[in-house]
Every structure is written in structure tokens, then in C-alpha cells.
Scaffold this motif. Structure first.
Motif, short mmCIF file in Angstrom:
data_model
loop_
_atom_site.label_atom_id
_atom_site.label_comp_id
_atom_site.label_asym_id
_atom_site.label_seq_id
_atom_site.Cartn_x
_atom_site.Cartn_y
_atom_site.Cartn_z
N GLN A 1 4.54 -3.93 -9.11
CA GLN A 1 3.32 -4.47 -8.78
C GLN A 1 2.44 -4.64 -9.88
O GLN A 1 2.42 -3.21 -10.53
CB GLN A 1 2.96 -3.74 -7.53
CG GLN A 1 1.68 -4.25 -6.96
CD GLN A 1 1.23 -3.37 -5.88
OE1 GLN A 1 1.81 -3.36 -5.06
NE2 GLN A 1 0.21 -2.50 -6.22
N SER B 1 7.17 -10.27 6.04
CA SER B 1 8.05 -9.86 7.42
C SER B 1 8.15 -11.07 8.08
O SER B 1 7.34 -11.94 8.43
CB SER B 1 7.02 -8.65 7.96
OG SER B 1 5.92 -9.33 8.50
N SER C 1 15.81 -4.85 -3.76
CA SER C 1 14.81 -5.71 -3.56
C SER C 1 14.60 -6.29 -2.01
O SER C 1 15.64 -6.25 -1.22
CB SER C 1 15.36 -7.17 -4.04
OG SER C 1 15.64 -7.05 -5.39
N HIS C 2 13.34 -6.24 -1.65
CA HIS C 2 12.94 -6.53 0.00
C HIS C 2 13.17 -8.02 0.13
O HIS C 2 12.38 -8.71 -0.73
CB HIS C 2 11.58 -5.92 -0.02
CG HIS C 2 10.95 -6.61 1.27
ND1 HIS C 2 10.35 -5.80 2.39
CD2 HIS C 2 10.46 -7.85 1.51
CE1 HIS C 2 9.66 -6.50 2.98
NE2 HIS C 2 9.77 -7.89 2.71
N THR C 3 14.18 -8.39 0.91
CA THR C 3 14.08 -9.86 1.22
C THR C 3 14.36 -9.74 2.82
O THR C 3 15.17 -9.10 3.36
CB THR C 3 15.15 -10.55 0.58
OG1 THR C 3 16.38 -10.14 1.00
CG2 THR C 3 15.32 -10.43 -0.85
N ASN C 4 13.29 -10.24 3.58
CA ASN C 4 13.36 -10.35 4.94
C ASN C 4 13.92 -11.79 5.40
O ASN C 4 15.00 -12.07 6.15
CB ASN C 4 12.19 -10.25 5.73
CG ASN C 4 12.21 -8.84 6.26
OD1 ASN C 4 13.02 -8.05 6.68
ND2 ASN C 4 10.88 -8.23 6.15
N PHE D 1 9.59 -6.62 -4.20
CA PHE D 1 9.04 -7.37 -2.88
C PHE D 1 9.28 -8.75 -3.21
O PHE D 1 8.57 -9.45 -4.00
CB PHE D 1 7.69 -7.25 -2.44
CG PHE D 1 7.53 -5.97 -1.80
CD1 PHE D 1 7.56 -5.64 -0.33
CD2 PHE D 1 7.33 -4.76 -2.60
CE1 PHE D 1 7.70 -4.33 0.37
CE2 PHE D 1 7.36 -3.30 -1.90
CZ PHE D 1 7.25 -3.46 -0.51
N LYS E 1 11.96 -0.88 -6.80
CA LYS E 1 11.55 -1.66 -5.56
C LYS E 1 10.76 -3.02 -5.67
O LYS E 1 9.75 -3.06 -6.34
CB LYS E 1 10.91 -0.82 -4.65
CG LYS E 1 10.41 -1.65 -3.24
CD LYS E 1 11.61 -1.80 -2.40
CE LYS E 1 11.33 -2.55 -1.12
NZ LYS E 1 10.59 -1.58 -0.32
N ARG F 1 7.46 1.05 -7.34
CA ARG F 1 7.14 -0.26 -6.64
C ARG F 1 6.85 -1.30 -7.89
O ARG F 1 5.85 -0.85 -8.51
CB ARG F 1 5.92 -0.13 -5.73
CG ARG F 1 5.59 -1.47 -5.05
CD ARG F 1 4.51 -1.21 -3.73
NE ARG F 1 4.19 -2.72 -3.55
CZ ARG F 1 3.44 -2.96 -2.43
NH1 ARG F 1 2.98 -2.03 -1.86
NH2 ARG F 1 3.23 -4.18 -2.12
N TYR G 1 6.30 -13.11 -2.79
CA TYR G 1 5.21 -12.06 -3.20
C TYR G 1 5.56 -11.72 -4.89
O TYR G 1 4.84 -11.12 -5.42
CB TYR G 1 5.65 -10.49 -2.70
CG TYR G 1 4.95 -10.67 -1.04
CD1 TYR G 1 4.82 -11.74 -0.57
CD2 TYR G 1 5.08 -9.31 -0.50
CE1 TYR G 1 4.27 -11.57 0.89
CE2 TYR G 1 4.45 -9.35 0.89
CZ TYR G 1 4.10 -10.53 1.37
OH TYR G 1 3.41 -10.44 2.62
N ALA H 1 8.76 2.82 -2.01
CA ALA H 1 7.86 1.92 -2.65
C ALA H 1 6.47 2.67 -2.98
O ALA H 1 5.72 2.84 -2.28
CB ALA H 1 7.31 0.67 -1.65
#
Lengths: 307, 549
Positions: B272, B306, B351-354, B302, B300, B270, B329, B241
Motif C-alpha cells: 500500500q 468485498s 493476493s486478496h481476490t474476492n 489487495f 499481501k 500490506r 484496489y 495485512a
């Protein structure tokens, strides 16, 4: 003259509720006051082209001395450097991103000494807000946005009939009982509700409280000008004016405060603050604005008497 | 016929990841690429060659591919390491884990004595006070070291910063009346020095050496990161990122282009403060600036935050301790539009997925985007994807999505997940590697360095054993075999980066990228997988012994 404390209006609300239109309306009504508009990104042009006089990287110069900056993920960084970069700026309008929680954004701003949160304003779309609040993904975010609001601007009322608007108003009153709700269309709101009344012996209003482009907007509002007794306790007055049921959307007045010289009271909906007044300020009348027919004059007079 | 020199390396064993010939004793290399793996006799047919015996007692694997790291791991080693567990620095020195708050203070004191100037900030990283009982770290702890210079220590999670009084003072925070969830207050009404979340941390960061401008475009940090890669057998690593401003791109091009730079960096832009249209346009432009050792042009995104920070988006019933749901986000409309445009322009998106609700949202968005813009081989990947359940993995499989799971979390925060964040049932199914494989989801696993240490064999050990720091096993049914784990840290990760055609296995035509191991990961006991000793790497035919890194 630069204010020592910069008032910040946080504008939140989901995508498509009219935040950008609102911000443009405010810039058109700035009338010489230097506003810095902070937006998350310049993606979809955040400012009407005719208002932009110059572009420099992440900063747009707006006619009349205003400025618009993008902050991306660095809101705090931007706020930390802004007073030094733009010492002429008098007020901040901070447009939060569509999924941001404006209450959290406002809370973060309070960590920075030069700033004061003036108001948290949340836009809602009269046609879609209830459906969005039921959305499995977004519902809780929408509700958390609304419950953090001092003022909810229920926008796009032209798209619904009166009965639907009333239903939505009732629903909002249940969901966000502490917020004052302003129904409107085209993000048309008397600018002083959001960017404050000017300094002066009587804090000055725009002519007839007119929202731009809405000739009959004046009929929406009532305003009162009241004398403030000497040695009034502004903290107490603020808490009374901000109490539920007064109908106060915004109030401002300056008075002599035993310990701090001249102090200024700012009330927006349920929120109030007492600040040291700018240098050279003198006591003023109290100006109160509310929706026509909703100001409780007795409660306001009582508040002044007892405070 | 080429005139370039051919080298045939002899090894104790070569694990190729090529099912057609899974093992070999020799590998032939020319021009930095693999001519073939097999017996000496088979490879001699390529013509004149040098036979190199230096790896005769070593095991070769395809160079490890770290599918989710950040080059800032190299930057962080400029600060004092204060983590609870032993960690190797870029010089190969193993810093022992710090066992108590007193030891944290002692290590900082030792460092403080070496600082030349009186106003230089003292900075540390890796702190994890959950291992020190209920007692929090407070500014008085650091005031014992100095009240003159600023002191700041970043927590292992990256989400909390502890500072001394001087730092609070300079940031304008040593005052009463603060009311912010990220600023812990003491009984005196003043901040304790524990600052949570990006807003509170940003205010103080620049006073304690964590200035964003210093952290961005960090050339020495990139070099340190590369040396760590050599020590861990990594020949391709993501920098997942990055905002990739022009000056950072030119620095990275220059440094990675140096003859002795040992690793291929895959840097993602990233998403953004951009519209999807702008992001895809930027990615297409970056792709044109890519080189062999600096791969660019992917995005990337978000979706949420977290789990341990309670900012991940969970489906019903939410957090075990009742914390409110986390944060989005990026709005769904922007995700869907980004996916659609990226599919159209053949731009890779990870893709950031927690949380599992974030995963569900990403799946919905891709499902819709694929209907508008069918793309049979998109390789869109969910990064972390820690709480996905079996149905979500089946859906990922159907949509052609890859998963890069985060088994290191079991070790570092598994106990916390079990007891506090998501509770026993979901903690035991977190990072469901076995389910992912059984569902046919292309799988990688990662460290998210610097959040946890860079080290694919350690990550593989976590996926194989699923042990927490306290020794609890989190879900034996989600354990995977050593062979599967080794595949995920090579070919598996390469697949998610669309690099599986050029690396990830030892076979003809691919880059001569090897992890050179002293021990055989298939012979050592699975519970010792993390202890496999690493000689170093071969990258594009160039030898990089860890001892010389």
C-alpha cells in the motif's frame, strides 16, 4: 490570510496519462500561492527534484511555500489533520491513484466541512484512452473516471494526428457529454483553469493566460471581463454559466449577497459553488475563461442580465 | 547424543497427516521438536525419557494453522461483542448472540453503566442487522443509551459503522446537505448514524474508540489474540495485512519472544502506498528480522474489495441485483511488476481476490510474470478467491498457485449471496473446495478473523457441510470430506506459507505443535465437527491448556 473554505482540485486518470506532469506544472505556476499537493504515494518521485527544498517523512516541502504529502489509504485522516498542521495552505490539489474513481474521491471530500470541491479534472491519453476504455478489466473504470470529470485534459495530443485527435474528441463528447474537454500535450494547461484565479477587483489571471513552457498557449484561450449588476443572484448565475453550451471552462466573481455579505462564485465546467468571500473582500468583475472560439458571449451576457 | 530431556506423550489417537503412518498412539518430543510418532516401543529407542499420560484420553492433531486471520481479532475484544451468533472471547467466556436491536441496546446499556468516565466512548463490534429484518439501526437507538458520550458499533463485515448523534456531531456530520453514498440520510435530511465505507467511517472512528493509531501496534490485543489461538487449537496464525512499522515489529518481536507466548505469528506486509520495488525491498529487509515465533518477509496485495460490499470485481454478468461492478484496489501494471520482482527475490505474495474478475486479473499477471521470471515453487496464493470457477482452478493449478478459500462466508452471508449479491448459481459454487482439490490446487481455508470467528474446526465444518445461517445447503457437490478438511487446516495452510517442511504434520523433525482435542474429529458426525471440544495446544513442546489461557 487563510481561507475559511479550502478549494480542492481532484486530479484523476489512469497510469501514464500525465497526472504527475500536470501537478508539477501547477506547482511551477503557483507564484506564491500555497498549494498542498496530496499524492497516493511517493513511489515514483511525484515532484521534480528541483522543486523540492526539504523532505520530512511523508511530506515534501516545495519551493514557494507549497507542500506535497502522501496519504496512502488514509486520505480522510490526512485531510482532517491538514488544516491544523498547515494553516497557511490555501488550496489542495489531490492526485487520485490510477484506478481510483475521482468522482468518489470528490464525494468523500464533501464530508469534510473545511473543504469545497473546486473541480474534478481527469487526464486522458489521446493515443490510448479509447483502447483503455475497451479493456476487459479496466474499461468500466476508465469510463467512470471520465464521466465524473468537470474538465477532461486530453493529453499527449502531439502523439496523434489532427484527425485522430478530432475522432477522440468526438468520442469523449459522447462518453462524457457533461465534461469540457481540453486538448493539450505535455500536460500544458493554463494553471488558473485548475488552481483558480486570484482574488482582486478583477480576479487576476497569469500573464496572457500562458501555460508554462508553451509560448503559444495563450492563443488557445479567450477570457472575458464583465461587470456584474449589483444584487445579482450568484446561484442562478452559476447554474447558467455551468449549463452545457456556454463554453465556460472557469469563471470567478464576487458580489454582494443580501443574506451573506460578499459571496464568491466559482465555476469550473459543469460545476459551480457560491462561498462566503474571504474577510475584507469587495465586489469584483466576473472573469470568464474558455477555449478560443468556444465561448458563447451571448449566452454569458444573457446569464448576467437575467440572474 | 543430546542431553536434553525426551518426553513421550501417550494419546488416545494421534492423527499425524503423515501418509506414511497416518495414525499413532505415542509421540516423542525433544527440544520442542518431534522425534517421532508411533508406538511406545518404537519411540523408546531414542533413549531415556519421561512418559507423559496426561493426553491418554485425548486426540492429538498437528497444531492448526490459520492461513488468513488478523491479530486485530484480539484488539476487537476490548469492545462490546454484539454479533448475532455466540462467540467465545479470549477468556473462554461465550458471549450469546444478540437476537434483536433491543438486545443490542440492552447489552450496550449494561456496558455503559460500568464505564467510569463520562466522556469515554462506548464501542461495540460484530453487529449484523440483516438478521433483524428490514429495520436499520439508527442513531435514535443509541441515543437512548446516551446523548452525552459517543457510541459507535462496527458491523460484522467491518464495512459499516453505526453511531449516535453525539458522535456525528463531533465529526461535523450532524448537518443537512450531505450527499454521499456512504452516509445514509433520514427523512429529516440528517444522517441516520449508519456510515458505510472507509471514508465515512474514518471521519467518525476516532470519536468512538476506533482510532487507527490505537488499533495499530496493540500489544494487549496481540496477547488476547494468542489466547484465542490456544482455545481454538491454533499454533501458527497469520496476521495477513499489517503495515509493519518499525515500532510494531519491535513490539511483536518482544511479545512473541516471551517464554510463554503460545503461537507462531506470520505477519504479511500490506502492499500500500508503495512501488513494487519498494515493497519487495521492504519485504527482503523484514525477512532478516524474522524469528521462530514471528515470521516476516511476505507481502499481501489487495486486488479488489468485498462481495457483500459490492466492491469485488465480477466478470459478466456482474451482480445479481444489478449493482455496478466493484473497484480495483491496485492497477494491473503494479500487480504484474510486484509479482515479477517478488519472484526474482523469492518473496512470497498472497493476493486478496474476492470477485472472479479479480482472480482472472491476478492469474493473467502471474502468468506473464512467470514467463519473464520462471519460479517453479513460488506458492503465490489467492486469498478468498471466493467466486473462482473450474477453469480458473485448472489455470491456478497449471501456474502453481495456491488457494485459501473462505467457506465461513457460506454460513454468515450465504443467504445474502444467494438472494442478492451473486444469485443462486454462483452462490452454490462459491468457495469451491472440492473443485480446487480435484484440480490439484494446494488448498487452505480460513476465517479472516475478526470478520468471522477464529476457529479452524468451525471453518472445516463450513467446508464439509456448506450450510447457511438459515439452514440452506449451498452446493453439495463442493462439499469436501472431513479428512480433506482437516488436512487443509494443517498441512494445507502450512504449504501456502512455505512452512510445510517444519510444521503441519506430526512427523520426525517438525515442531512439536499439537492441537489437543477431547473428541475425535474423525469419529464425531461431520455435522458436529464444529462442536469438537478443545483442551488446548502444545506449541514447540510447551503445554498450553485452554483452561489456563
Amino acid at each position: 490570510m487563510k481561507n475559511s473554505i479550502l478549494p480542492v482540485t481532484v486530479v484523476g486518470g489512469y497510469l501514464g496519462t500525465g497526472k504527475t506532469t500536470l501537478v508539477n506544472n501547477l506547482l511551477r505556476a503557483a507564484a506564491g500561492r500555497r498549494i498542498a499537493v496530496l499524492v497516493n504515494d511517493f513511489g515514483t518521485t511525484p515532484i521534480d527534484r528541483d522543486l523540492i527544498v526539504a523532505t520530512d517523512g511523508d511530506t515534501l516541502e516545495i519551493s514557494g511555500g507549497c507542500v506535497c504529502c502522501s496519504y496512502g489509504s488514509d486520505l480522510m485522516e490526512r485531510l482532517m489533520t491538514l488544516p491544523e498542521q498547515r494553516p497557511d495552505v490555501e488550496r489542495i490539489v489531490l492526485e487520485a491513484s490510477g484506478v481510483a474513481l475521482p468522482g468518489m474521491v470528490a464525494n468523500a471530500v464533501t464530508l469534510l466541512e473545511p473543504y469545497r470541491i473546486d473541480a474534478v479534472v481527469v487526464m486522458a491519453d489521446a493515443e490510448t484512452v479509447q483502447a483503455q476504455a475497451d479493456d476487459a478489466y479496466l474499461g468500466d473504470t476508465i469510463l467512470r473516471q471520465l464521466t465524473a470529470a468537470d474538465l477532461i485534459i486530453l493529453n499527449r495530443c502531439d502523439l496523434v494526428d489532427d484527425a485522430a485527435r478530432e475522432r477522440t474528441m468526438t468520442w469523449l463528447a459522447q462518453q462524457a457529454p457533461d465534461a469540457r474537454v481540453l486538448p493539450t500535450s505535455y500536460a500544458d494547461v493554463a494553471p488558473e483553469l485548475l488552481i483558480g484565479l486570484r482574488d482582486g477587483p478583477t480576479p487576476r489571471r497569469q500573464a496572457a493566460l500562458q501555460a508554462p513552457g508553451a509560448p503559444d498557449a495563450a492563443s488557445l484561450y479567450d477570457a472575458l471581463e464583465l461587470d456584474m449588476p449589483p444584487d445579482i443572484d450568484l446561484q442562478q448565475l452559476g447554474s447558467r454559466l455551468a449549463a452545457p453550451g456556454t463554453g465556460v471552462l472557469r469563471a470567478k466573481g464576487m458580489a454582494r449577497d443580501e443574506s451573506r455579505g460578499i459571496a464568491a462564485l466559482h465555476v469550473v465546467g459543469k460545476r459551480f459553488a457560491v462561498d462566503p468571500a474571504p474577510p475584507g473582500a469587495t465586489p469584483t468583475k466576473l472573469v470568464v475563461i474558455g477555449l478560443r472560439g468556444h465561448l458563447d458571449r451571448n449566452a454569458i451576457s444573457n446569464a448576467l442580465r437575467k440572474a | 547424543m543430546s542431553t536434553s530431556k525426551i518426553t513421550i506423550f501417550r494419546a488416545r489417537r494421534i492423527l499425524t497427516m503423515n501418509p506414511a503412518r497416518p495414525e499413532a498412539t505415542h509421540v516423542a518430543v525433544r527440544d520442542g521438536r518431534i522425534l517421532g510418532a508411533g508406538s511406545l516401543e518404537e519411540l523408546q529407542g531414542w533413549g531415556a525419557h519421561d512418559l507423559d499420560d496426561r493426553f491418554a484420553d485425548k486426540v492429538l492433531m498437528p497444531g492448526f494453522v490459520e492461513g488468513h486471520s488478523h491479530t486485530s481479532e484480539g484488539t476487537f475484544w476490548r469492545y462490546t461483542y454484539l454479533g448475532r451468533f455466540d462467540r467465545m472471547d479470549p477468556d473462554g467466556k461465550v458471549w450469546p448472540g444478540v437476537k434483536s436491536i433491543d438486545e443490542v441496546v440492552a447489552r450496550l446499556q449494561e456496558k455503559e453503566r460500568k464505564l467510569a468516565s463520562a466522556d469515554e466512548p462506548l464501542s461495540g463490534w460484530g453487529l449484523d442487522p440483516i438478521y433483524y429484518g428490514d429495520r436499520r439501526v439508527v442513531r435514535a437507538d443509541f441515543d437512548r443509551i446516551s446523548t452525552q458520550r459517543t457510541i459507535g458499533v462496527m458491523h460484522a463485515s467491518g464495512h459499516i459503522l453505526n453511531v449516535n448523534s453525539r458522535a456525528l456531531e463531533l465529526a461535523g456530520l450532524l448537518r443537512t446537505g450531505l450527499n454521499h453514498p456512504g452516509v445514509t440520510l433520514g427523512s429529516d435530511g440528517l444522517p441516520t448514524g449508519e456510515l458505510k465505507g472507509p471514508e465515512a467511517m474514518t471521519l467518525v472512528g476516532k470519536h468512538v474508540g476506533f482510532d487507527r493509531e490505537v488499533l495499530a501496534n496493540d500489544e494487549p490485543g496481540l496477547r488476547r489474540f494468542a489466547r484465542l489461538c490456544v482455545r481454538q487449537g491454533v499454533t501458527t496464525a497469520t496476521d495477513l495485512a499489517n503495515l509493519l512499522p518499525d515500532d510494531a515489529v519491535s513490539m511483536m518481536q518482544r511479545v512473541t519472544g516471551e517464554a510463554q507466548f503460545p503461537v507462531r505469528i506470520v505477519s504479511f506486509r500490506r502492499f500500500q502506498a508503495l512501488t513494487p520495488e519498494q515493497a519487495v525491498e521492504i519485504a527482503v529487509g523484514l525477512k532478516k528480522q524474522a524469528t521462530d515465533r514471528l515470521r516476516l518477509g511476505a507481502i499481501k496485495l489487495f486486488v479488489d474489495g468485498s462481495i457483500q460490499g459490492f466492491s469485488a470485481r465480477l466478470r459478466w454478468p456482474g451482480y445479481y441485483n444489478g449493482a455496478p461492478n466493484g473497484l480495483w484496489y491496485t492497477p494491473p501494471e503494479a500487480i504484474a511488476q510486484l509479482y515479477r520482482l517478488a519472484l526474482q527475490k523469492d518473496v512470497l505474495v498472497h493476493s486478496h481476490t474476492n470477485g472472479d474478475q479479480a482472480t482472472e486479473m491476478a492469474l493473467d499477471c502471474l502468468d506473464g510474470a512467470l514467463r519473464d521470471q520462471p519460479a517453479p515453487d513460488h506458492r503465490f496464493t489467492l486469498q478468498h478467491c471466493q467466486l473462482a470457477d473450474a477453469a480458473q482452478f485448472r489455470r491456478m493449478s497449471r501456474l502453481g498457485m495456491c488457494a485459501n478459500l473462505f467457506p465461513n462466508h457460506h454460513f454468515y452471508w450465504g443467504d445474502q449471496h444467494y438472494e442478492t449479491t451473486v444469485g443462486p448459481e454462483r452462490a452454490t459454487r462459491m468457495n469451491a473446495c472440492a473443485t480446487a482439490l480435484a484440480s490439484g490446487v494446494p488448498l487452505a481455508i480460513h476465517s479472516d478473523a475478526p470478520v468471522t470467528p477464529l476457529g479452524p474446526l468451525f471453518t472445516a465444518w463450513c467446508a464439509v457441510n456448506r450450510l447457511t445461517a438459515s439452514g440452506r445447503v449451498l452446493g453439495t457437490s463442493e462439499r469436501i470430506s472431513v479428512a480433506d478438511a482437516l488436512r487443509t487446516i494443517t498441512l494445507g495452510a502450512a504449504w501456502t506459507l512455505k512452512l510445510d517442511g517444519e510444521l503441519g504434520s506430526i512427523e520426525v523433525g517438525k515442531h512439536a505443535d499439537f492441537a489437543v482435542l477431547e473428541d475425535d474429529p474423525l469419529e464425531i458426525a461431520p455435522e458436529k465437527l464444529k462442536d469438537v471440544r478443545i483442551w488446548g495446544t502444545v506449541q514447540a513442546g510447551r503445554l498450553f491448556p485452554a483452561a489456563g489461557a
